[in-house]
Design a protein around this motif. Sequence first.
Motif, PDB file in Angstrom:
ATOM      1  N   THR A   1       0.957  -0.834   6.745  1.00 34.55           N
ATOM      2  CA  THR A   1       1.905  -0.197   5.835  1.00 34.55           C
ATOM      3  C   THR A   1       3.125   0.168   6.665  1.00 34.55           C
ATOM      4  O   THR A   1       3.824  -0.695   7.142  1.00 34.55           O
TER       5      THR A   1
ATOM      6  N   ASN B   1       1.883   3.235  -5.150  1.00 41.99           N
ATOM      7  CA  ASN B   1       0.645   3.641  -5.817  1.00 41.99           C
ATOM      8  C   ASN B   1       0.250   2.713  -6.950  1.00 41.99           C
ATOM      9  O   ASN B   1      -0.935   2.454  -7.171  1.00 41.99           O
TER      10      ASN B   1
ATOM     11  N   ALA C   1     -16.670  -0.504  -2.867  1.00 41.68           N
ATOM     12  CA  ALA C   1     -15.832   0.400  -2.069  1.00 41.68           C
ATOM     13  C   ALA C   1     -14.874   1.191  -2.955  1.00 41.68           C
ATOM     14  O   ALA C   1     -14.393   0.694  -3.972  1.00 41.68           O
ATOM     15  N   ASP C   2     -14.607   2.422  -2.554  1.00 37.23           N
ATOM     16  CA  ASP C   2     -13.672   3.275  -3.289  1.00 37.23           C
ATOM     17  C   ASP C   2     -12.231   2.841  -3.109  1.00 37.23           C
ATOM     18  O   ASP C   2     -11.367   3.162  -3.921  1.00 37.23           O
ATOM     19  N   ASN C   3     -11.956   2.141  -2.034  1.00 35.78           N
ATOM     20  CA  ASN C   3     -10.603   1.762  -1.697  1.00 35.78           C
ATOM     21  C   ASN C   3     -10.607   0.376  -1.098  1.00 35.78           C
ATOM     22  O   ASN C   3     -11.663  -0.164  -0.781  1.00 35.78           O
ATOM     23  N   ILE C   4      -9.438  -0.191  -0.919  1.00 37.58           N
ATOM     24  CA  ILE C   4      -9.343  -1.494  -0.280  1.00 37.58           C
ATOM     25  C   ILE C   4      -8.855  -1.314   1.151  1.00 37.58           C
ATOM     26  O   ILE C   4      -8.173  -0.342   1.462  1.00 37.58           O
TER      27      ILE C   4
ATOM     28  N   VAL D   1      -6.458  -1.877   4.031  1.00 38.00           N
ATOM     29  CA  VAL D   1      -5.041  -2.211   4.140  1.00 38.00           C
ATOM     30  C   VAL D   1      -4.727  -2.419   5.614  1.00 38.00           C
ATOM     31  O   VAL D   1      -4.942  -1.532   6.433  1.00 38.00           O
TER      32      VAL D   1
ATOM     33  N   LEU E   1      -1.144  -0.562  -5.512  1.00 33.56           N
ATOM     34  CA  LEU E   1      -2.404  -0.253  -4.839  1.00 33.56           C
ATOM     35  C   LEU E   1      -3.511  -0.031  -5.873  1.00 33.56           C
ATOM     36  O   LEU E   1      -4.619  -0.543  -5.733  1.00 33.56           O
ATOM     37  N   SER E   2      -3.232   0.711  -6.932  1.00 33.58           N
ATOM     38  CA  SER E   2      -4.216   0.947  -7.991  1.00 33.58           C
ATOM     39  C   SER E   2      -4.614  -0.363  -8.673  1.00 33.58           C
ATOM     40  O   SER E   2      -5.789  -0.590  -8.964  1.00 33.58           O
TER      41      SER E   2
ATOM     42  N   ARG F   1     -12.453  -4.563  -7.655  1.00 29.06           N
ATOM     43  CA  ARG F   1     -13.716  -4.192  -8.303  1.00 29.06           C
ATOM     44  C   ARG F   1     -14.145  -5.261  -9.298  1.00 29.06           C
ATOM     45  O   ARG F   1     -15.314  -5.644  -9.353  1.00 29.06           O
TER      46      ARG F   1
ATOM     47  N   ALA G   1       0.807  -1.219   0.000  1.00 32.76           N
ATOM     48  CA  ALA G   1       0.000   0.000   0.000  1.00 32.76           C
ATOM     49  C   ALA G   1       0.841   1.270   0.000  1.00 32.76           C
ATOM     50  O   ALA G   1       0.305   2.361  -0.060  1.00 32.76           O
TER      51      ALA G   1
ATOM     52  N   ILE H   1      -6.955  -2.262  -6.378  1.00 35.53           N
ATOM     53  CA  ILE H   1      -8.304  -1.684  -6.370  1.00 35.53           C
ATOM     54  C   ILE H   1      -9.067  -2.135  -7.610  1.00 35.53           C
ATOM     55  O   ILE H   1     -10.227  -2.552  -7.530  1.00 35.53           O
TER      56      ILE H   1
END
Length: 182
Positions: free
Chosen positions: A51, A6, A43-46, A48, A9-10, A17, A3, A13
């Motif tokens: 980190t 980027n 969800a908009d995010n996962i 985590v 992480l992207s 989805r 996380a 996500i």
Amino acid sequence: VDATDNRTLSEAIGSMRDFTLRIGEFYRSYVPGYEKAYVLQIADNIGVRETRRVVGEYMLTGEDVLEARSFEDSIGYCGATVDVHNIDGSQVTRMSAIREGKLYQIPFRILLPEKIDGLLVAGRCVSADRVACGSIRQQAGCIVTGQAAGVAAALAADEGVEARHLPIGAIQQALKAQGAQI
């Protein structure tokens, strides 16, 4: 998923989805009663679990947690099961209860970054190894560390000193006055 990266992480996500939509389709196709079900929201995010964590004046260890250790600079208790998930396929998910169902004490020193004055940390970024983080990052540990960080910050501001220079007894007394169990 790292996380702190980027790109990964992207990608995670996007995969989450896609997986959610495929699960929805599976239910519609194969589970009786779900023929008209649909995914309303994703969800908009996962979530985590971990980190970065600071290196503090003390590092809470998995052994401290699992052996239900006590500390003179205790700011409260935690009894959350150690829940450490597999991150790279090299180990199995670990769920470990604390010895004999006891609680461990949370030392104030894990809120104090080793080399940074004027900063207190709370929640999943406290100074803890990966196993200890698997317990203290949960709600109970976050509540205890958050309350203690707030109390210590207020006392430090009132006294005009760094939080690390406060007598632990003053912090503990203030926490007890708020109903905390030390």
